[in-house]
Design an enzyme around this catalytic site. Sequence first.
Site, mmCIF file in Angstrom:
data_model
loop_
_atom_site.group_PDB
_atom_site.id
_atom_site.type_symbol
_atom_site.label_atom_id
_atom_site.label_comp_id
_atom_site.label_asym_id
_atom_site.label_seq_id
_atom_site.Cartn_x
_atom_site.Cartn_y
_atom_site.Cartn_z
ATOM 1 N N ASP A 1 -10.582 -23.037 -18.299
ATOM 2 C CA ASP A 1 -11.032 -24.213 -17.565
ATOM 3 C C ASP A 1 -11.237 -23.803 -16.092
ATOM 4 O O ASP A 1 -10.896 -22.698 -15.677
ATOM 5 C CB ASP A 1 -10.040 -25.366 -17.713
ATOM 6 C CG ASP A 1 -10.722 -26.709 -17.480
ATOM 7 O OD1 ASP A 1 -11.848 -26.716 -16.922
ATOM 8 O OD2 ASP A 1 -10.150 -27.757 -17.849
ATOM 9 N N TYR A 2 -11.810 -24.719 -15.347
ATOM 10 C CA TYR A 2 -12.253 -24.499 -13.968
ATOM 11 C C TYR A 2 -11.158 -23.895 -13.080
ATOM 12 O O TYR A 2 -10.144 -24.543 -12.811
ATOM 13 C CB TYR A 2 -12.666 -25.859 -13.402
ATOM 14 C CG TYR A 2 -13.744 -25.852 -12.355
ATOM 15 C CD1 TYR A 2 -15.075 -26.037 -12.722
ATOM 16 C CD2 TYR A 2 -13.436 -25.712 -11.020
ATOM 17 C CE1 TYR A 2 -16.073 -26.071 -11.762
ATOM 18 C CE2 TYR A 2 -14.425 -25.742 -10.061
ATOM 19 C CZ TYR A 2 -15.748 -25.920 -10.437
ATOM 20 O OH TYR A 2 -16.727 -25.959 -9.499
#
Length: 717
Positions: free
Chosen positions: A260-261
Amino acid sequence: MDIRKLLEKMTFEEKTFQLIQLNSMFFKQIGASDATGPMEDLQLDNEGIKYVGTTLNSMGAARMKEIQDEYMQNHPNKIPMIFMQDVVHGYRTIYPIPLGLACSFDMELIKDCSAMAAKEASVDGVQLTFAPMVDLVRDARWGRVMESTGEDPYLNCLASKAQVEGYQGDGGKYTLAACVKHFAAYGAAEAGRDYNTVDMSERTLREYYLPAYKAAVDAGVESVMTAFNTVDGIPAVGNKWLVDTVLRKEWKYDGVVISDYNAFRELIVHGAAEDEKQAACMAMNASVDIEMMSATYPKYLKELLAEGKVTMEQIDTAVLRVLRLKEKLGLFDNPYADSNEEEAAKFILCDEHRALAAKAAEQSAVLLKNNGVLPFKKTIKKIAVIGPLGDTGEIIGFWQCGGEAKDSVSIATGLKRKLGESKVFVEMGCDVALNAKCDVKRIKAAKKLAKKCDAVVLCLGEHEHDSGEGNSKLHLDLPEVQYKLLQEVLSVNKNTAVLLFTGRPLTVKRLHEQAPAILNMWFPGTEGGTAAANLLFGDVCPSGKLTMTFPQYVGQCPIYYNAYNTGRPRYNEKERVGYCSSYIDGGNRPLYPFGYGLSYVDFEYSEPTLSATKMQRGERIIASVKVKNKGFYEAQETVQLYIRDLYGSTVRPVKELKGFKKISLLPNEEKVVAFDIDEESLAFYGSDLKRKAESGKFAVFIGASSDCQPFAEFELL
Ligand code: BGC
Ligand code: BGC
């Protein structure tokens, strides 16, 4: 394309850049000033950017092509990028938030909606969507419950599969690769606070949280995104047991895993890695292929390799996975994939898509209360649309992707289209903000309007951006000013129905006590107004059933129907007797249970019957019930099968959903609804952590919600 040959041609540097993903603003100098900051932050220069393997948020077909063109020109081996985006509940034509859409209990509809989103996104330059989000959710304080399909593992598995099949289709034209997220158990953040610690037994993880990700893998999902949270003390992105052992080895998943980011660098913040180098090492050893919005692989893999902490084989395997996905997407033959501006103009927000979005919104709405005011009579001459959400297109919800308020049909517009402009009158009364002040003048104006109309549609709820990522809440009730508006309206007009807009279950006990009718629209999407008008006037009978429990009080969270009984359950909801598992200042029951949802008709259920009372291993039992429509409208009902395993080597929930059928009944029509029960539907993770059905007694419930009471019993031999 011979991927292995290609790999041989790539330099080490090129390989490591295949494994990073940057936002599209880094390319073509768009937002150069914005980009400079992060580029410096990532210690990247324009040279490095030339090899970046994938990008997110490309913003349209034309720009995608420009970026891809320039990129390919500069790339030594002409390897195209993949363009990824969060297409979560529609691309430009937005359908209801996933938590709402799941209430349709209609897997074909879910699949169709995902396919529609894929069609619009693919022609506009997207090749992979960061969806489905299949995190099981039990705590309405968490803002991201809106992205999930709810609290039940059985339903979540079906919805997970339906979404993957919808997005990915046959992999041909107008499809997207899907990315199931957030692996794993992100939905169990403690206290419903986003990104917070997740800690649970392996049994609970396997029994409830993992199945929906597995269902996506079994359906052939092309990629998996790791979660931000810890799983048993180790952040998912660096969790070798979770990603390498469970996902890859046990489930035999060999596709791309993406973080994820910025999650690689968050390993440091978590306190799991000393620095970026160790973060890269952990993630590579967990077999995570792509890092989103960081560049630790290009920076440190060389050193890690020299130190023997990662192997060339691991790196090559990761690069091969990325290249294989590019090949599958057909990018080596056509780096633009399906992107096509003319088709984008034709498909986006076309009538067919709008019609599907309207149907989805109709099927997702849940009638929470009705004292008989609904459906409104069509003879109504003047109708008031009151409330902060009545005359706005901002009802599409968080993760709206390319969806715009200006394209969506507000409730007032939907009603005007149905009844004619001259019959519909609008007054907001107050703002939707959590801290909205009470402006006496505006409330008075709303009251005045309510008084002169035959009926009122009162549109209350939370702002569309009050749920979603980062939007955890301590309070789950409506702002006081909305209650004030309700009281003033009701004091002059009882022919009032509340339309509720929300991204999560709310503790609207007071609303339930006061409002004559409540129709929960969730965030219904682009055609919310069309759907609401059809529902309010009975052209469509509400049929949605909740997929997440509505608590009475925030203090009950997390609350879910498939809970364990405890040794001292509260038997008397009205009065707390003795030392029982409860509260001194309120009961255990929810406001609305899982599976609950009313119709404009009553359905009569017979008691469930079983084809046998003993079941041999390998045999099936058929459970059936008669359902009759006692009302005056044709209506749909989702008939639900629940089973309780009465005792086991580990304790079993008081009820578990094991099947459902959505049927349609004409007035007075009766249907027999039957379900097969087999060993698989009785299996669970016993004390040895092996999944199997244990001999013993089972209770079978069939009814209109998880609250259904009559049951029949059988024994598995
Ligand atoms: C979210 C993901 C999303 C990603 C890319 C993150 O903040 O947690 O769900 O896919 O951003 O937009
Ligand atoms: C309590 C114990 C206590 C026992 C005997 C139980 O209800 O949980 O803490 O020692 O009663 O009084």
